[in-house]
Motif scaffolding. Structure first.
Motif, PDB file in Angstrom:
ATOM      1  N   TRP A   1      67.643   9.411  -4.849  1.00  0.00           N
ATOM      2  CA  TRP A   1      66.642  10.125  -5.622  1.00  0.00           C
ATOM      3  C   TRP A   1      67.116  10.693  -7.136  1.00  0.00           C
ATOM      4  CZ3 TRP A   1      67.164  15.298  -6.379  1.00  0.00           C
ATOM      5  CH2 TRP A   1      67.896  16.072  -5.318  1.00  0.00           C
ATOM      6  N   ARG A   2      68.412  11.324  -6.733  1.00  0.00           N
ATOM      7  CA  ARG A   2      69.120  11.889  -8.075  1.00  0.00           C
ATOM      8  C   ARG A   2      69.595  10.977  -8.831  1.00  0.00           C
ATOM      9  NH1 ARG A   2      72.764  17.397  -7.832  1.00  0.00           N
ATOM     10  NH2 ARG A   2      74.637  16.205  -7.778  1.00  0.00           N
TER      11      ARG A   2
ATOM     12  N   ILE B   1      66.865   9.841 -11.035  1.00  0.00           N
ATOM     13  CA  ILE B   1      66.313  10.818 -12.070  1.00  0.00           C
ATOM     14  C   ILE B   1      67.404  10.689 -13.128  1.00  0.00           C
ATOM     15  CG2 ILE B   1      66.356  13.405 -12.569  1.00  0.00           C
ATOM     16  CD1 ILE B   1      65.500  13.941  -9.667  1.00  0.00           C
TER      17      ILE B   1
ATOM     18  N   ARG C   1      65.319   6.825 -21.090  1.00  0.00           N
ATOM     19  CA  ARG C   1      64.263   7.566 -22.042  1.00  0.00           C
ATOM     20  C   ARG C   1      65.111   8.068 -23.356  1.00  0.00           C
ATOM     21  NH1 ARG C   1      60.060  10.446 -18.049  1.00  0.00           N
ATOM     22  NH2 ARG C   1      59.311   8.400 -17.319  1.00  0.00           N
TER      23      ARG C   1
ATOM     24  N   LEU D   1      65.755  22.927 -12.628  1.00  0.00           N
ATOM     25  CA  LEU D   1      66.062  21.264 -12.415  1.00  0.00           C
ATOM     26  C   LEU D   1      67.343  21.361 -12.943  1.00  0.00           C
ATOM     27  CD1 LEU D   1      65.042  18.406 -12.472  1.00  0.00           C
ATOM     28  CD2 LEU D   1      64.643  18.498 -14.874  1.00  0.00           C
TER      29      LEU D   1
ATOM     30  N   VAL E   1      69.434  21.854  -9.597  1.00  0.00           N
ATOM     31  CA  VAL E   1      69.242  20.754  -8.860  1.00  0.00           C
ATOM     32  C   VAL E   1      70.002  19.492  -9.016  1.00  0.00           C
ATOM     33  CG1 VAL E   1      67.512  18.770  -7.891  1.00  0.00           C
ATOM     34  CG2 VAL E   1      66.908  21.192  -8.116  1.00  0.00           C
ATOM     35  N   LEU E   2      70.270  19.237 -10.553  1.00  0.00           N
ATOM     36  CA  LEU E   2      71.069  17.923 -10.766  1.00  0.00           C
ATOM     37  C   LEU E   2      72.366  18.288 -11.021  1.00  0.00           C
ATOM     38  CD1 LEU E   2      68.565  16.626 -13.805  1.00  0.00           C
ATOM     39  CD2 LEU E   2      68.842  15.806 -11.352  1.00  0.00           C
TER      40      LEU E   2
ATOM     41  N   PRO F   1      73.238  18.120  -3.053  1.00  0.00           N
ATOM     42  CA  PRO F   1      71.920  17.354  -3.092  1.00  0.00           C
ATOM     43  C   PRO F   1      71.545  16.946  -1.869  1.00  0.00           C
ATOM     44  CG  PRO F   1      73.618  15.920  -3.861  1.00  0.00           C
ATOM     45  CD  PRO F   1      74.475  17.273  -3.747  1.00  0.00           C
TER      46      PRO F   1
ATOM     47  N   VAL G   1      68.816  18.639   0.263  1.00  0.00           N
ATOM     48  CA  VAL G   1      67.352  18.549  -0.116  1.00  0.00           C
ATOM     49  C   VAL G   1      66.722  17.433   0.612  1.00  0.00           C
ATOM     50  CG1 VAL G   1      65.481  17.812  -2.024  1.00  0.00           C
ATOM     51  CG2 VAL G   1      67.677  19.085  -2.787  1.00  0.00           C
TER      52      VAL G   1
ATOM     53  N   GLY H   1      62.937  15.014  -2.711  1.00  0.00           N
ATOM     54  CA  GLY H   1      63.783  14.478  -3.854  1.00  0.00           C
ATOM     55  C   GLY H   1      63.002  13.676  -4.534  1.00  0.00           C
ATOM     56  N   TRP H   2      62.450  12.549  -3.492  1.00  0.00           N
ATOM     57  CA  TRP H   2      61.895  11.241  -4.196  1.00  0.00           C
ATOM     58  C   TRP H   2      60.611  11.880  -4.888  1.00  0.00           C
ATOM     59  CZ3 TRP H   2      64.290   7.340  -5.582  1.00  0.00           C
ATOM     60  CH2 TRP H   2      64.986   6.750  -4.694  1.00  0.00           C
TER      61      TRP H   2
ATOM     62  N   LEU I   1      60.240  14.638  -6.383  1.00  0.00           N
ATOM     63  CA  LEU I   1      60.604  15.115  -7.796  1.00  0.00           C
ATOM     64  C   LEU I   1      61.014  14.038  -8.716  1.00  0.00           C
ATOM     65  CD1 LEU I   1      61.413  17.551  -9.631  1.00  0.00           C
ATOM     66  CD2 LEU I   1      63.618  17.536  -8.370  1.00  0.00           C
ATOM     67  N   ALA I   2      61.496  13.109  -8.128  1.00  0.00           N
ATOM     68  CA  ALA I   2      61.911  11.773  -8.971  1.00  0.00           C
ATOM     69  C   ALA I   2      60.708  11.009  -9.584  1.00  0.00           C
ATOM     70  CB  ALA I   2      62.834  10.790  -8.367  1.00  0.00           C
ATOM     71  N   ARG I   3      59.796  11.009  -8.598  1.00  0.00           N
ATOM     72  CA  ARG I   3      58.531  10.135  -9.132  1.00  0.00           C
ATOM     73  C   ARG I   3      57.805  11.033 -10.211  1.00  0.00           C
ATOM     74  NH1 ARG I   3      58.495   8.119  -3.615  1.00  0.00           N
ATOM     75  NH2 ARG I   3      57.360  10.031  -2.940  1.00  0.00           N
TER      76      ARG I   3
ATOM     77  N   ILE J   1      59.003  13.164 -12.485  1.00  0.00           N
ATOM     78  CA  ILE J   1      59.607  12.903 -13.583  1.00  0.00           C
ATOM     79  C   ILE J   1      59.180  11.548 -14.127  1.00  0.00           C
ATOM     80  CG2 ILE J   1      62.098  12.818 -14.672  1.00  0.00           C
ATOM     81  CD1 ILE J   1      62.999  15.044 -12.639  1.00  0.00           C
ATOM     82  N   HIS J   2      59.452  10.665 -13.282  1.00  0.00           N
ATOM     83  CA  HIS J   2      59.027   9.328 -13.825  1.00  0.00           C
ATOM     84  C   HIS J   2      57.811   9.134 -14.569  1.00  0.00           C
ATOM     85  CE1 HIS J   2      58.947   4.754 -13.594  1.00  0.00           C
ATOM     86  NE2 HIS J   2      60.039   4.893 -14.054  1.00  0.00           N
ATOM     87  N   ALA J   3      56.790   9.700 -13.668  1.00  0.00           N
ATOM     88  CA  ALA J   3      55.549   9.650 -14.244  1.00  0.00           C
ATOM     89  C   ALA J   3      55.167  10.772 -15.374  1.00  0.00           C
ATOM     90  CB  ALA J   3      54.659   9.831 -13.211  1.00  0.00           C
ATOM     91  N   ARG J   4      56.277  11.306 -16.006  1.00  0.00           N
ATOM     92  CA  ARG J   4      55.830  12.274 -17.009  1.00  0.00           C
ATOM     93  C   ARG J   4      55.147  13.489 -16.501  1.00  0.00           C
ATOM     94  NH1 ARG J   4      58.335  10.381 -21.618  1.00  0.00           N
ATOM     95  NH2 ARG J   4      58.584   7.913 -21.581  1.00  0.00           N
TER      96      ARG J   4
ATOM     97  N   TYR K   1      55.966  19.017 -16.036  1.00  0.00           N
ATOM     98  CA  TYR K   1      55.658  20.126 -16.569  1.00  0.00           C
ATOM     99  C   TYR K   1      54.444  20.460 -16.012  1.00  0.00           C
ATOM    100  CZ  TYR K   1      59.874  19.860 -19.115  1.00  0.00           C
ATOM    101  OH  TYR K   1      61.231  19.563 -19.383  1.00  0.00           O
TER     102      TYR K   1
END
Lengths: 335, 81
Positions: free
Chosen positions: A19-20, A23, A30, B18, B21-22, B27, B30, B35-36, B38-40, B42-45, B48
């Motif tokens: 998952w990281r 990210i 992007r 964030l 976490v990164l 990691p 988590v 984790g997934w 969070l990733a989804r 971010i990917h879906a914008r 925030y």
């Protein structure tokens, strides 16, 4: 993000939970970088599986498993994996192959014999298998008997070589589509490009990449600390002849190697010397990194790979690197 | 509620979390589902948002509890002024 004839890409090490990695891949895609290279070590997440996963989290970056190792994975399986990935991300695949580092291979009791021939034969075998050819060969290091992939043809996937030593660099220049030179030191990179350029000059589109280990932060001491384990890993896997040129003894290398394997970071930080940290990594501020990249472009590099750790604050570091590359664009002119 | 955009101040907090976490060396502490998610997001914008904030906070608390609490304390202190 490619400017003029130059590409800028990022290497992600899939040692984290996937998952990281996803990210980071989303972020890199992007930010406009040209490619994502995913590194290959047996102790991390599998490079081909990770590439398949991030293909669905990215839309425009080229994707490159790198540097895959023909001692660990048979070239036919490398070709099969690339052909399968090409179905998932058509026209986005690139790859790099190399003889790997002795530290990792030793942990699998694999001897790194005839590395230049092994990589050269692997390049040609992978290329021919991807093009749909049937291979039969009993006279080289690799042996094939009516070997053929039943996958879609994908013979135009560019094959790079991860290289450091002179013979590997020369072989890359005459056999591969590009080279990723595994130094992060201007003198070493200059020497390497001077080896590659005369041979590759007749090969249109040959891509000469500097594969850098980067750690940036406004506080140089913090950047240095973050760079040390990465530089140490590369140093410990480098051959003795190259190490003696930079003043690293067998004893020092063995100590660093054992500290890495034990994960004794505090001791590693205390024994690390700038003489080798600065050969295998760049640490410093963004402004210093800009000077470094400017010099590489002046030398004629056509591809810059920003390898991790990127910095103690990796996300901020990636944003800074992307901004730096954007600033370089107006000075370079576009195609 | 989950789609509500965050205040500027909370966005800054979210970005700090964030970064934790990164950058964390833990990691794997988590939970994969967290984790997934969070990733989804971010990917879906949709990072925030309140949902994004909750996902980052959950991940940060797992992998770097001390650093996370330190940042949250600072955030609350500044908020009271």
């Amino acid at each position: 993000m490619g400017v003029g004839n130059v590409r800028f890409s990022v290497e992600i090490v899939p040692r984290d939970p996937l998952w990281r990695t996803c990210i980071y891949a989303t972020l890199v895609d992007r930010l406009g970088f040209d490619a994502i290279w995913l590194s290959d070590h047996f102790f991390n997440r599998n490079v081909f599986v990770a590439t398949a996963v991030i293909a669905n989290w990215t839309s425009r970056c080229l994707l490159g498993p790198a540097v895959v190792n023909p001692y660990v994975i048979h070239p036919a399986i490398i070709a099969q994996s690339i052909a399968t990935l090409e179905e998932i991300a058509p026209k986005r695949l690139i790859m790099a192959i190399g003889a790997g580092d002795e530290t990792s291979l030793a942990r699998l009791c694999i001897k790194r014999e005839n590395p230049v021939d092994k990589v050269r034969e692997s390049i040609h075998a992978i290329r021919r298998l991807l093009a749909g050819e049937e291979l039969t060969s009993h006279d080289g290091i690799l042996c094939f008997s009516s070997a053929k992939l039943e996958t879609k043809k994908s013979g135009d996937v560019p094959i790079y070589v991860g290289a450091q030593g002179k013979r590997m660099l020369m072989m890359s220049a005459s056999n591969a589509d590009g080279v990723l030179i595994n130094w992060t030191n201007l003198d070493r990179l200059k020497e390497a490009i001077n080896t590659v350029k005369p041979i590759a000059s007749s090969r249109q589109g040959f891509d000469i990449g500097a594969h850098l280990i980067i750690s940036i932060h406004e506080d140089t001491a913090k950047a240095r600390k973050t760079a040390i384990p990465f530089a140490a890993y590369l140093m410990a896997g480098t051959n003795n002849a190259l190490l003696s040129e930079i003043g690293v003894s067998d004893e020092e290398r063995n100590l660093v190697r054992s500290l890495l394997i034990r994960g004794d970071w505090d001791r590693l930080y205390s024994v690390a010397r700038d003489e080798w940290i600065r050969v295998f990594s760049f640490y410093g501020t963004v402004a210093e990194l800009r000077d470094f990249i400017d010099e590489l472009l002046t030398q004629g590099f056509t591809h810059v790979v920003f390898g991790g750790p990127w910095g103690p604050r990796p996300r901020s570091a990636l944003l800074s690197i992307a901004k730096l590359v954007d600033e370089l664009k107006p000075n370079m002119g576009r195609d | 509620m989950g789609e509500d955009m965050l205040s500027r101040r909370k966005r800054v907090l979210l970005e700090e979390l964030l970064e934790i976490v990164l950058a964390s060396v833990n990691p794997s502490l988590v939970r994969d589902e967290v984790g997934w998610e969070l990733a989804r997001l971010i990917h879906a914008r949709k990072l925030y948002t309140e949902r994004g904030y909750r996902a980052v906070l959950k991940a940060a608390r797992r992998c770097e509890p001390e650093k996370t609490e330190k940042i949250l304390r600072r955030y609350r202190r500044v908020g009271r002024r």
